[in-house]
Design a protein around this motif. Structure first.
Motif, PDB file in Angstrom:
ATOM      1  N   GLY A   1       8.273  39.011 -12.862  1.00 27.42           N
ATOM      2  CA  GLY A   1       7.025  39.592 -13.345  1.00 27.42           C
ATOM      3  C   GLY A   1       7.214  40.845 -14.170  1.00 27.42           C
ATOM      4  O   GLY A   1       6.363  41.747 -14.144  1.00 27.42           O
ATOM      5  N   LEU A   2       8.299  40.914 -14.941  1.00 27.11           N
ATOM      6  CA  LEU A   2       8.583  42.105 -15.747  1.00 27.11           C
ATOM      7  C   LEU A   2       7.883  41.997 -17.101  1.00 27.11           C
ATOM      8  O   LEU A   2       8.119  41.067 -17.867  1.00 27.11           O
ATOM      9  CB  LEU A   2      10.089  42.256 -15.955  1.00 27.11           C
ATOM     10  N   GLU A   3       7.016  42.946 -17.375  1.00 30.35           N
ATOM     11  CA  GLU A   3       6.320  43.007 -18.660  1.00 30.35           C
ATOM     12  C   GLU A   3       7.141  43.748 -19.711  1.00 30.35           C
ATOM     13  O   GLU A   3       7.074  43.438 -20.899  1.00 30.35           O
ATOM     14  CB  GLU A   3       4.965  43.687 -18.482  1.00 30.35           C
ATOM     15  N   ILE A   4       7.914  44.738 -19.287  1.00 28.96           N
ATOM     16  CA  ILE A   4       8.828  45.467 -20.160  1.00 28.96           C
ATOM     17  C   ILE A   4      10.178  45.500 -19.463  1.00 28.96           C
ATOM     18  O   ILE A   4      10.263  45.833 -18.269  1.00 28.96           O
ATOM     19  CB  ILE A   4       8.327  46.895 -20.441  1.00 28.96           C
ATOM     20  N   SER A   5      11.217  45.150 -20.187  1.00 25.83           N
ATOM     21  CA  SER A   5      12.530  45.041 -19.548  1.00 25.83           C
ATOM     22  C   SER A   5      13.627  45.284 -20.563  1.00 25.83           C
ATOM     23  O   SER A   5      13.371  45.472 -21.754  1.00 25.83           O
ATOM     24  CB  SER A   5      12.699  43.654 -18.906  1.00 25.83           C
TER      25      SER A   5
END
Length: 426
Positions: A247-251
């Motif tokens: 569930g990473l939106e920014i990585s």
């Protein structure tokens, strides 16, 4: 005998029976006119009755609803608690006037003069055939976008990087900051890539102008990477699989320990595992503990290999300042675009990692230009110093604008009111 009567009888005798009997002559002269008048009156009265009946019948046939409505008040109203009445009322939806329905429609600026169905406010970077029927096409596979600023001096590294991203799953866009577009045409993937050239510009300058959210809305993720990245330990498809699962939106992929590392959070965790979201530092300056809530302890990525979800990029693009081309300071605010808690929705992927070579290319695009090696080296050093100085200046400008925007926006509430746990280096 009365003279007047006799005269009248003589006058009418020619219409009656033959003369001879005086009484028969009198009867036959009076009866026919009376009967004629009576028949005429009966006919006229019958015609009036018939016309009136037809008019009443036609009124009833043309206006049955009005008659029913006029008769409705005479019926007794059922009790208010009658469940049948409640059911009828509940099943009757409120009607909206056509005028109100049209006034409540939201239309994109510039499309007010167009019918809604013809408006297409999003696009993509996919190539279209010059022939055939455009409506007869197979459904496209879901893709992501890889965008890289490139110079011809880094051609070998970039070739290896782009080749790691399958064509079926990624669209490639190259930002040529040295203008040397033709030098890439011999690479097998060059024809399927988009090439944008502008001399001496950064990837944030390109991104602000050519990666508008409506242009990249079809792509699941936007990889906005530097060019000096080695990808021997990186698989882009496995990376996306992990990002979705976590569930990473920014990585970003973790940095190999041989990389040029500015903040320990982005280094690959030695303990193993797929993802980490924070790191701990209990000594020295800029300490990070388990209860730290802000960057660079948690909720933070560096700017050389960020990966944005579609929603996160739509937010981040709006925060990029048009005139601040190095985007220093932006990294400490990206958590506001995480679509939720930045300590959860922002993370570093350890199982898929890269090596950041840290080659300074900005300020070194002109070559020697006929100068001696010593003069060229001095000129390059001066250019790089100017780049570094502007980067720091931009960071201060961005932070000032952020504070001013927070103070002026009375409707905005900061979800992270705590002060930052460290000072941004850029």
């Amino acid at each position: 005998m009365d003279c007047s009567l006799a005269a009248g009888s003589d006058a009418l005798s020619s219409q009656g029976p033959a003369p001879g009997n005086p009484s028969q002559k009198r009867f036959s002269g009076v009866l026919p006119p009376a009967a004629l008048i009576f028949l005429v009156l009966v006919f006229v009265a019958g015609a009036i009755v018939t016309v009136d009946h037809k008019e009443n019948l036609s009124i009833l046939q043309l206006q049955p609803r009005r008659v029913a409505a006029d008769e409705e008040p005479s019926r007794p109203a059922p009790p208010a608690s009658d469940p049948h009445v409640d059911a009828v009322v509940a099943e009757t939806p409120p009607t909206e006037e056509p005028g109100d329905m049209c006034e409540n429609q939201c239309r994109a600026p510039g499309s007010e003069g167009l019918p809604r169905g013809i408006v297409q406010d999003k696009s993509n970077f996919e190539f279209e055939s010059l022939g055939g029927n455009p409506e007869r096409k197979e459904a496209r596979a879901v893709k992501s976008l890889l965008a890289i600023p490139v110079g011809i001096k880094q051609k070998v590294v970039v070739d290896k990087l782009v080749s790691k991203f399958p064509a079926a799953n990624f669209t490639v866009m190259l930002f040529h900051y040295d203008g040397a577009v033709d030098g890439w045409s011999d690479l097998p993937w060059s024809r399927r890539a988009l090439h944008v050239a502008a001399a001496d510009q950064t990837k944030w300058w390109f991104g602000k102008r050519f990666l508008h959210p409506d242009l990249v809305a079809e792509y699941d993720y936007v990889f906005l990477w530097d060019e000096d990245i080695e990808v021997d330990g990186f698989d882009p498809l496995r990376y996306i699989e992990i990002v979705r699962k976590e569930g990473l939106e920014i990585s970003q992929p973790a940095l190999d320990h041989r990389s040029q590392i500015h903040h320990r959070l982005t280094a690959r965790a030695r303990r193993g595992g797929a993802v980490h979201r924070r790191f701990y530092k209990t000594a020295g300056g800029g300490r990070c503990y388990g209860n730290s809530t802000g960057p660079p302890c948690t909720g933070w990525v560096e700017m050389m290999v960020p990966v944005f979800s579609r929603a996160a990029w739509r937010c981040a693009w709006r925060m990029i300042q048009n005139d601040l081309v190095f985007a220093w300071g932006l990294d400490f605010k990206l958590g506001y675009c995480a679509q939720g808690d930045r300590s959860i929705n922002v993370g570093i992927v350890d199982s898929e990692y890269v090596l950041h070579r840290g080659i300074p290319t900005l300020g070194d695009v002109g070559g020697g230009g006929g100068k001696t090696a010593k003069a060229s080296s001095a000129s390059t050093a001066a250019d790089r110093y100017a780049v570094r100085l502007r980067s720091y200046t931009e960071m201060h400008i961005f932070n000032r604008r952020w504070k001013q925007a927070v103070a002026e926006d009375e409707c905005w509430t900061d979800p992270y009111p705590q002060p930052p746990t460290a000072t941004s280096k850029g």
